[in-house]
Design an enzyme around this catalytic site. Structure first.
Site: not given
Ligand SMILES: [Zn+2]
Length: 259
Positions: A3, A51, A165, A249
């Protein structure tokens, strides 16, 4: 899972290894860049943007940036000259040699050369770990999507760059909101501030911690803890999925602490 904090740390390692150095050899192991040779050129900077990672290389016609994204499994390693790699060679996508080190990018789903990286990445929202982080702008951009689910808005890099996530589950837990709540029903400003606080606190840590407890197995509130008891109320943690751009996800939450 990489991340914003992971990429920030990778950029720091690459910056220490590469800035001011000249490539003695470059090996791009992706078909589109197979013939590219940047040997003899020097590195002027390494930057992370959310990212995304950029290695800026000087050249006759200005700067060209090696742009990479770590995706789910990607990594950049820095090795001493001649050192043995810690990952399998067939997973390497790029090898950059200088006189003092060897930098290797593994399993990078995005690897390309950009002649104007700032324009190419201008679609990204404010970078949580960027020198130009702008909380107010992030709040404005997220609030402008009142019907989006907050769990999805947190992952939308066009609104705010850096949350992945793991963090989105942790952030929703810490704010006591279900990831499926619409943006219009959530207080955005504290959520943005918390996002910044968590990523900043973890920017130099190898193992991500959101609970304040660095012991293995105690570091996260909900992510990866399906059916395990909530650390606050004991209710089993729920695992579900949210669709993002056609891709499902995973998301974790406590059905009691989060409403
Ligand atoms: Zn709970």
């Amino acid at each position: 899972m990489p991340e914003g904090d992971t990429v920030y740390r990778a950029a720091g390692r690459l910056r220490n290894a590469l800035v001011g150095q000249v490539f003695t050899r470059t090996d791009f192991r992706v078909p589109a860049l197979a013939t590219v040779d940047l040997s003899g050129r020097s590195v002027s900077g390494v930057r992370s943007r959310g990212k995304h990672l950029l290695i800026d290389v000087d050249g006759e016609h200005g700067i060209v940036s090696i742009h990479s994204h770590l995706g789910m499994d990607g990594a950049w390693d820095v090795y001493g000259v001649g050192a043995r790699w810690r990952r399998p060679g067939f997973k390497a996508r790029i090898v950059l040699d200088t006189n003092v080190s060897q930098c290797v990018g593994f399993e990078l789903p995005v690897l390309e050369l950009l002649t104007d990286a700032d324009t190419a990445l201008s679609y990204l929202g404010p970078d949580l770990l960027g020198p130009d982080w702008d909380a107010a702008q992030a709040v404005t951009l997220i609030a402008a999507r009142p019907d989006a689910l907050i769990g999805s808005a947190l992952l939308d890099q066009r609104l705010m760059a850096g949350v992945g996530n793991v963090y989105r589950s942790e952030i929703c837990f810490l704010r006591g909101v279900l990831p499926t709540r619409p943006v219009s029903e959530v207080e955005i400003s504290p959520l943005v501030d918390l996002s910044r606080k968590l990523l900043y606190a973890n920017r130099n840590r190898v193992e991500r911690v959101t609970t304040g407890n660095t012991r293995r197995g105690q570091q996260l509130w909900v992510y990866g803890r399906r059916a395990q008891p909530c650390r606050r109320c004991g209710t089993p943690i729920t695992r579900d999925t949210l669709g993002e751009n056609g891709m499902e996800r995973v998301v974790y939450f406590c059905p009691r602490c989060q409403t």
